[in-house]
Design an enzyme around this catalytic site. Structure first.
Site, short mmCIF file in Angstrom:
data_model
loop_
_atom_site.label_atom_id
_atom_site.label_comp_id
_atom_site.label_asym_id
_atom_site.label_seq_id
_atom_site.Cartn_x
_atom_site.Cartn_y
_atom_site.Cartn_z
N HIS A 1 52.01 -6.01 -5.51
CA HIS A 1 52.02 -7.20 -4.96
C HIS A 1 50.75 -8.02 -4.96
CE1 HIS A 1 53.89 -10.74 -2.13
NE2 HIS A 1 52.49 -10.54 -1.96
N GLU A 2 49.99 -7.36 -4.10
CA GLU A 2 48.53 -8.11 -4.04
C GLU A 2 47.92 -8.18 -5.18
OE1 GLU A 2 47.96 -9.43 -1.16
OE2 GLU A 2 49.73 -8.34 -0.08
N HIS B 1 48.85 -11.03 -7.01
CA HIS B 1 48.21 -12.48 -6.47
C HIS B 1 47.15 -12.91 -7.49
CE1 HIS B 1 50.71 -13.59 -3.37
NE2 HIS B 1 50.55 -12.68 -2.52
N GLU C 1 54.18 -16.26 -3.73
CA GLU C 1 54.55 -15.19 -3.43
C GLU C 1 55.82 -14.26 -4.21
OE1 GLU C 1 53.26 -13.21 -1.01
OE2 GLU C 1 51.92 -14.87 -0.40
N ASP D 1 55.75 -10.71 -5.71
CA ASP D 1 56.91 -9.89 -5.45
C ASP D 1 57.66 -9.31 -6.75
OD1 ASP D 1 56.82 -9.60 -2.57
OD2 ASP D 1 58.46 -11.10 -2.33
#
Length: 633
Positions: free
Chosen positions: A481-482, A485, A541, A545
């Site tokens: 997930h990070e 980003h 987000e 995800d």
């Protein structure tokens, strides 16, 4: 897991029994997996603090300072004795300001001491050159949490009524007479109203690249004729300033109409009210409880924190990185750290494979994306160093004539001066934005850096005792997930150096933007049971995800003992939450993360592997037609 609910509501199937039994702590708006881990760490740190208090001389110097401040925060008898006296110098300094010229003369002091003013300066990395730090300019926040509350007349009346009632009680405790309270609130709210049309909504703020607006010195001087912003900026950084990065152009264009002598009285009242709220925590227990009443009402929190817990956090929040470093070094062992780092690099490898195999990117863009991925900086457990300003803190204590307000002002002066001294200096990219004891993780686009504090590396996110599939469905998906980003609708605008630069071909950028719009549409308006999701607010987000889940699943599938059920269940388990209705509705307005139930259900429905493994059909509520699925990374 409740198998009967599996195809109807996977989130409830996995978490139903937990939700039924979970109890929201009285001083919290919700209970969740995050909060459960946080409460465990909180207990550990509070016990450590009591132990350290007995023999502080055995501690490193900065932990000794933490204990010295904690001894002050827990002395409620002394706080009662002092009453509002510690706040009186701040109030008097504001009262002595009788014109914009006076505010101009006092602004540097107010800014260095973090005394609330209608606009602020701060030094941050330059989006266009991540190896430099420049000056940003912003307006103060509104009293209500989002501009949308001002557009809904019924909701606005309700919340302004709550704000007025709670702040009336607070100002009365400060000793203001009722007619003075009424005047202060009327004028403060009048100034707040002036800020509403020139304040970005949460949706607008979510597109944070649009907050980067360089405005030249000459233009700033034309737009701020009543208050010399450039002179103030130069006084703070003690250097010539040739431009400001304005986070909201509407505010600077309306600056002279808002910050003018005609509005001075309402500006002054706004400052008195704002600072009375801000410094309430540093005074008596009755005042600190009254000072938090509006926030608690807004979030549906039933009661204020206990004296004991509040005293701990009041000291901890000033030394969180110092305490967090001890926590990380003590409770996060080298075996776990090595295992987690191995997982991170495995996830990065999977991500690289997925980019290489991508069907909608051109070769040129793929190469640049892989270059960005290969230069990603990974930080696990705890930082290598702390900000140097902790070394300058000097806690005086009550016996030396100090109080909590004086200590707060002293520490703020040190921190703020340090930050302003970073102007036009290269940033230290070893520093973290959060302590190792915080249950969270983040990606920093300006550093092209991901950070995983020790605190989140616990069950159900991670444990060496869990199966690999569970770990990949937990922390593996968080890691991915990070990383995602770096390639979401914001992060994709920064290159491998962390600078704002379009490294996409026009064709690829259009394809990406179209997929981002598809992600917005997938979530927008989806009902949660307490209101519809805002797809635009949550798009970054949701992209993270989605990419995180797909990447983590690929990593899990490479293991011989991969288990789909364990992977999917642990993902759903990680987002379980039970919250007050007020808090859930507040999050729908301001939180860039998708609602917990959709992070579990809709993200999983959006995966063909989930549909296939559980044999979901079009007659099931968890069904999503594969033609409507959105896959970006």
């Amino acid at each position: 897991m409740n198998s009967e609910l599996l195809k109807k509501n996977f989130y409830e199937a996995v978490n139903g029994k937990w939700i039924e039994k979970a109890v929201i702590p009285g001083d919290q708006p919700a209970v969740s997996t995050f909060l459960e881990l946080h409460l465990g760490i909180e207990k550990t740190l509070m016990n450590l603090t009591k132990k350290w208090e007995k023999v502080p001389s055995d501690l490193p110097v900065n932990l000794q300072k933490f204990i010295a401040l904690y001894r002050m925060t827990k002395e409620y008898t002394k706080r009662e004795e002092l009453g509002t006296t510690p706040f009186e110098p701040i109030l008097q300094s504001i009262q002595n300001v009788t014109s914009l010229d006076d505010l101009h003369n006092m602004y540097k002091q107010f800014s260095l001491e973090s005394i609330a003013t209608p606009f602020t300066f701060d030094v941050n990395q330059d989006f266009l050159n991540s190896n430099n730090q420049i000056l940003y300019f912003s307006a103060a926040n509104l009293f209500l949490p989002d501009t949308s509350y001002y557009q809904d007349e019924a909701k606005k009346a309700q919340l302004i009524g709550l704000f007025t009632a709670t702040t009336t009680q607070l100002l009365s405790l400060y000793g203001f007479e009722q007619d003075e309270v009424d005047r202060l609130l009327t004028e403060a709210l009048a100034f707040d109203e002036l800020l509403v049309p020139v304040t970005k909504s949460s949706v607008e703020k979510a597109d944070y690249v649009k907050m980067y607006n360089p405005v030249s010195k000459a233009e700033i001087q034309k737009l701020s004729t009543h208050f010399d912003l450039i002179k103030q900026a130069e006084a703070l950084v003690q250097q010539p300033v040739d431009q400001l990065i304005v986070t909201n152009l509407d505010f600077i264009h309306a600056f002279d109409d808002i910050i003018c002598e005609d509005n001075f009285n309402i500006i002054k009242s706004w400052m008195i009210v704002s600072n009375a709220i801000k410094f309430a925590n540093d005074l008596t227990d009755e005042i600190r409880i009254a000072g938090g009443a509006f926030r608690r009402g807004l979030s549906g929190i039933k009661e204020a924190q206990s004296k004991e817990k509040f005293a701990f956090y009041q000291a901890y929040n000033r030394f969180d990185q110092v305490v967090g470093l001890y926590y990380g070094e003590t409770y996060f062992g080298p075996v776990a750290k090595g295992d987690v780092k191995t997982m991170v690099h495995e996830i990065i490898g999977i991500y690289q494979e997925r980019i290489s195999d991508n069907t909608w990117l051109n070769k040129e863009t793929k190469e640049k994306a892989i270059r960005k991925l290969s230069t990603l900086s990974v930080h696990v457990g705890y930082p290598d160093e702390l900000p140097p300003y902790y070394d300058q803190f000097d806690i005086k204590g009550y016996d030396q004539g100090s109080d909590l307000v004086q200590e707060r002002l002293s520490m703020d002066r040190i921190v703020n001066q340090y930050q302003f001294d970073q102007y036009h200096k290269e940033p230290n990219k070893n520093l973290w934005f959060m302590p190792a004891s915080m249950v969270n993780a983040y990606y920093n686009p300006s550093n092209n850096q991901i950070v995983f504090p020790a605190a989140i590396l616990q069950q159900p996110y991670y444990s060496i005792d869990q199966s690999k599939s569970e770990n990949y469905g937990g922390v593996g998906a968080v890691m991915a997930h990070e990383i995602s980003h770096a390639f979401d609708n914001n992060g994709a605008k920064f290159d491998e150096t962390g600078s704002l630069f379009n490294w996409w071909t026009d064709q690829d950028l259009e394809a990406f933007n179209n997929r981002a719009k598809d992600m917005i549409a997938l979530f927008d308006g989806v009902e949660t049971g307490y209101g519809p999701c805002n797809g635009e607010l949550t798009v970054s987000e949701n992209i993270a995800d989605s990419g995180g889940l797909r990447c983590a699943l690929e990593a899990s599938k490479k293991n011989s003992d991969h288990n789909y059920d364990e992977f999917f269940q642990n993902w759903a388990r990680c987002w379980r939450m039970k919250a007050s209705l007020e808090f859930k509705q507040l999050l729908l307005k301001i939180d860039v993360h998708g609602p917990a139930i959709l992070r579990a259900n809709l993200q999983l429905s959006n995966m063909p592997e989930f549909q296939d493994f559980y044999k979901i059909t079009k007659d099931d509520e968890m069904y999503l037609d594969k033609d409507k699925m959105v896959s970006i990374w």
